[in-house]
Design an enzyme around this catalytic site. Structure first.
Site, short mmCIF file in Angstrom:
data_model
loop_
_atom_site.label_atom_id
_atom_site.label_comp_id
_atom_site.label_asym_id
_atom_site.label_seq_id
_atom_site.Cartn_x
_atom_site.Cartn_y
_atom_site.Cartn_z
CD GLU A 167 7.01 37.21 -23.55
OE1 GLU A 167 6.93 36.16 -24.22
OE2 GLU A 167 6.53 37.32 -22.41
CG HIS A 206 8.53 32.53 -20.99
ND1 HIS A 206 8.94 32.91 -22.25
CD2 HIS A 206 7.46 33.31 -20.70
CE1 HIS A 206 8.15 33.89 -22.68
NE2 HIS A 206 7.25 34.15 -21.77
CD GLU A 243 3.45 31.50 -19.96
OE1 GLU A 243 2.81 32.16 -20.80
OE2 GLU A 243 4.36 31.99 -19.24
CG HIS A 244 4.65 31.65 -25.06
ND1 HIS A 244 4.49 32.60 -26.03
CD2 HIS A 244 4.94 32.32 -23.92
CE1 HIS A 244 4.70 33.80 -25.51
NE2 HIS A 244 4.97 33.66 -24.24
#
Lengths: 425, 421
Positions: free
Chosen positions: B141, B66, B69-70
């Site tokens: 997040e 993840h 991905e950012h």
């Protein structure tokens, strides 16, 4: 793509949004009533009880079985705010007849089913049945209480309640738990009668054809209803400008706080008036090119989200973010700094053009989604022109930097809402 | 290059291509639509925590897929968001248990956008500074999900259900685990999993297949297919514990009740997945006797739902919702499964639910996003877009009964989020 609007009865419109690209047909019934504390809960319950049973389908299980047999027809109910009005919505969507494996008229059947639910509720002597009423009241109460679960949604709801305290728009869209508890079979029946007689009504169809006889049948049903006192659905009071913004803080056992800001503006009303506000809000806190995303999130790393949105019917702009308690002050200051920058015209051509392009591109995708295009027209009633998404895209392209600056100049902080972790107390 | 065209009676057709470097491409044209949706994905998600790099086994911090991905949105010549801002496209990305996908949707300048997508996904640029900056954003997040009861109830269930399988860890990791991520680790992950042979591109909407294929063939980097060795810990068939509870700020308890399935092979077949969905709706769908009973007893509301949760090395039948008494709901579900095992499945209900699923399969083709998402399933699981329609016709009540009898009532987990105070 074409539009056809018919006045079926006084304050009852039929709108056919012809669009051949979908495998399904969607029919939506939209009733608009004044949003008031006294009637909000009763009105809000109507779409749910009406779509749970009827004279023909006396129990929800039989109704759901029927929907499944109609190749999974989707029946939906909802209550929303539309400015100072309450919008009661009931929709059905079903796959088109050509996909039927047994050659039945799916669209006509589904359309008749929904009509029957709305006009022939399961009642006796002017009263809804106790077990149906109690079931739907329980679900409504659980829904209202459950709003606390998703903190982002809850914080925004609290901001609106506080900012519009003692005004119609501050009324929760489904009423309060106490108001739901007070509903009786008789009072709900009266609310149903009132919805039919005084609600402004828009029946919409999105698909390749209007279900056979639908508009004629709707017209017939309303011909026996006294429609002399119909909600005009015209005026929503704009968010008020205040000289000193108020701050409201709630504490909860959470790990991340939520900050919500509510602003009044000078642009309120239909598309022609409010478009500059839409562009301004988008540059402020829309896409990743916006001021809030690129500064509060990317440059300062304060949050995962910080975004702005506008409700044109109320001339309202809101900003929301999720933050560490220690960063609230820093974030609030930066959000207001970014607004000041917009007022001074300190935004780049890149930001301005990115916003125009993003809004235009997304407007041009509306016709590819049956639900989006239905909702697009649902919020265009009475004094709104029936602009298509393409019409608005064209208008957006004429908005100038000066329009944006003017829109920003009218934006004024009204309320700051904070949801903080308990240990911050 | 291997190219195939698949057509169906409902009037839809798509092309599947496997390029020489192993990249899979799926394209479905919708000429009557204004918009198009494109997605560039890799079979790499939160469960890929241990793997081989140049013959050496490495274990990476939880949440790194993840995080990557950012970070992939940033390149040496500016970030991808700014490039999409110039075309007006909507761009985004997501990471799940078994995949990471980068996507855009637009109504104009499709090929320009496709070029941006091809470019940024293939141009990693990680530095110490940009990695540090992201810790704060992703940290928030993670905090946001910590407060989400719907998210927590599911992960608590997975943590109770799985002993070792990494599906039990949170997709974004923890604030602590992501603090261990550095740019060298990101490159290790990128170089292992972002090889074209492990990737796919899915497109649906108003596009021309040949133009897309030409652009993709030219825009994808040449590389030899690479074998990825993923190391998965041994997972027993049993659950770790059958009950788990956490208190959060909710009004009434939320629950997630799941039956762990044992797996003969790492992945369930499409036919098995369809059978399972059908079965779940026979057990608890809104036309089922159980649903009626639970609503009438005041035990569930409209939030009640079911799901077949499955992927590489994991599979579970899940029932979720809100209830004043989650234990009573879980007992009622078990009793209903027992009843069905004894009395058999109602033929009328079976037919109605099958008709409903047929309708959903047709409905899927209304929307370019849902088509593209379904195409990613085809890429991930090596199946066809029309398989569901095909299998639905062939499924019999005996097939579903067999599936029903496989449920092990003793192998369940009830996860509850209870109100604080």
């Amino acid at each position: 793509m074409s539009l056809e609007i018919l006045e079926l009865q006084s304050g009852v419109e039929g709108l056919f949004i012809k669009n051949n690209r979908f495998n399904t047909t969607l029919v939506s019934y939209n009733f608009y009533l004044p949003l008031k504390k006294e009637t909000a809960a009763e009105n809000a319950l109507l779409p749910f009880i009406l779509t749970s049973c009827s004279n023909r389908y006396p129990d929800f299980s039989r109704l759901n079985y029927k929907l499944s047999k109609l190749y999974g027809a989707r029946l939906n109910a909802s209550t929303e705010k539309y400015g100072d009005y309450q919008l009661l919505r009931m929709t059905i969507s079903v796959i088109n007849d050509r996909f039927s494996l047994e050659g039945d008229s799916l669209v006509k059947n589904a359309s008749e089913l929904l009509l029957g639910l709305i006009f022939e509720p399961k009642c006796e002597n002017g009263v809804f049945f106790e077990d149906d009423l109690e079931r739907e009241k329980r679900k409504a109460i659980e829904h209202i209480k459950g709003e606390i679960s998703e903190k982002r949604v809850f914080a925004k709801k609290r901001l609106i309640e506080e900012m519009f305290k003692n005004e119609p728009y501050g009324t929760p869209k489904c009423g309060t738990v106490e108001d739901v508890q007070a509903i009786t079979g008789e009072s709900l029946y009266k609310a149903w009668k009132n919805m039919l007689s005084s609600g402004f009504v828009r029946v919409q169809v999105v698909g390749s054809a209007v279900p056979d006889g639908l508009f004629e049948e709707v017209s017939e049903r309303f011909s026996t209803v006294d429609r002399n006192n119909v909600c005009d659905c015209k005026i929503s009071a704009p968010a008020k400008k205040v000289s000193t913004p108020k701050t409201v803080t709630d504490y909860m056992d959470v790990s991340q706080g939520k900050l919500c800001l509510g602003f009044s503006t000078t642009l309120c009303g239909n598309d022609d008036v409010a478009l500059p506000l839409m562009v301004m809000t988008d540059i402020f806190g829309g896409g990743p090119y916006s001021r809030l995303f690129s500064n509060v999130r990317e440059k300062m790393s304060l949050c995962y989200y910080c975004s702005a949105s506008a409700i044109r019917q109320k001339g309202l702009v809101t900003v929301e973010s999720g933050l560490e308690t220690d960063n609230f002050e820093k974030a609030e200051k930066e959000i207001l700094n970014q607004l000041e920058a917009l007022k001074k015209g300190e935004f780049s051509d890149f930001e301005f053009e990115s916003s125009i392009k993003s809004i235009t591109d997304s407007l041009n995708t509306y016709n590819d989604s049956q639900n989006s295009i239905d909702l697009w027209y649902v919020i265009k009633v009475n004094n709104d022109s029936l602009y298509t998404p393409e019409d608005i895209a064209e208008k957006i392209s004429t908005i100038t930097r000066e329009d944006v600056i003017n829109a920003a100049e009218g934006v004024c902080l009204n309320t700051v809402y904070k949801l903080l972790p308990k240990e911050a107390k | 290059m291997k190219k195939e065209l698949f057509e169906n009676k409902i009037g839809e057709a798509y092309t599947k291509v496997i390029l020489d470097n192993g990249l899979k491409v799926f394209i479905l044209e919708k000429p009557q639509y204004n918009s198009a949706y494109a997605l560039f994905g890799t079979k790499y998600g939160s469960i890929d925590t241990i793997f081989n790099v140049d013959g050496k086994e490495i274990a990476v911090p939880e949440g790194i897929a993840h995080f990557l991905e950012h970070k992939l949105f940033e390149s040496q010549d500016g970030d991808a968001f700014s490039k999409f801002a110039k075309t007006g496209a909507y761009a985004n990305a997501f990471t799940s248990f078994d995949r990471t996908c980068y996507l855009f949707s637009c109504s104009d300048k499709f090929y320009e956008n496709l070029s941006i997508l091809l470019d940024f996904v293939q141009s990693p640029y990680f530095t110490e500074e940009t990695v540090n900056k992201e810790q704060g954003i992703i940290g928030q997040e993670i905090r946001m999900y910590d407060d989400s009861p719907a998210w927590r109830v599911m992960f608590n269930m997975l943590m109770a259900m799985y002993h070792n399988h990494p599906v039990r860890i949170d997709i974004a990791g923890t604030v602590e685990s992501i603090s261990k991520i550095d740019y060298n680790l990101l490159y290790d992950c990128y170089n292992t999993f972002y090889n074209p042979s492990n990737m796919f591109i899915c497109i649906a909407g108003n596009v021309d297949t040949d133009t897309c294929l030409k652009q993709i063939s030219e825009g994808v980097k040449k590389s030899d297919p690479k074998e990825i060795i993923r190391i998965k810990p041994e997972e027993p068939d049993s659950v770790l514990t059958d009950y788990t509870e956490q208190a959060l700020e909710v009004a009434q308890p939320m629950f997630c009740f799941g039956f762990k399935e044992s797996l003969d092979s790492p992945e369930k077949t499409v036919k098995e997945k369809i059978l399972t969905s059908l079965l779940l709706n026979i057990i608890s769908g809104d036309a089922s006797p159980l649903y009626k009973q639970l609503i009438n007893d005041g035990l569930i509301n409209d939030e009640f739902d079911n799901e077949h949760f499955c992927g590489n090395g994991y599979s579970a039948l899940i029932f979720e919702g809100e209830s004043k008494d989650p234990k009573a709901v879980s007992m009622a579900i078990k009793n209903e499964i027992l009843r069905l095992k004894n009395d058999g499945i109602d033929k009328k209900l079976f037919n109605a639910i099958r008709a409903g699923m047929y309708g959903s399969s047709i409905r899927l083709f209304n929307n370019v996003e849902s088509i593209a998402m379904q195409l990613t399933e085809c890429a991930m699981n090596d199946c066809g877009l029309f398989d569901e329609l095909k299998y639905l016709k062939a499924i019999t009540i005996d097939d579903v009964t067999r599936k029903l009898n496989e449920i092990n009532l003793e192998n369940s987990v009830l996860s509850v989020i209870s109100p604080k105070n």
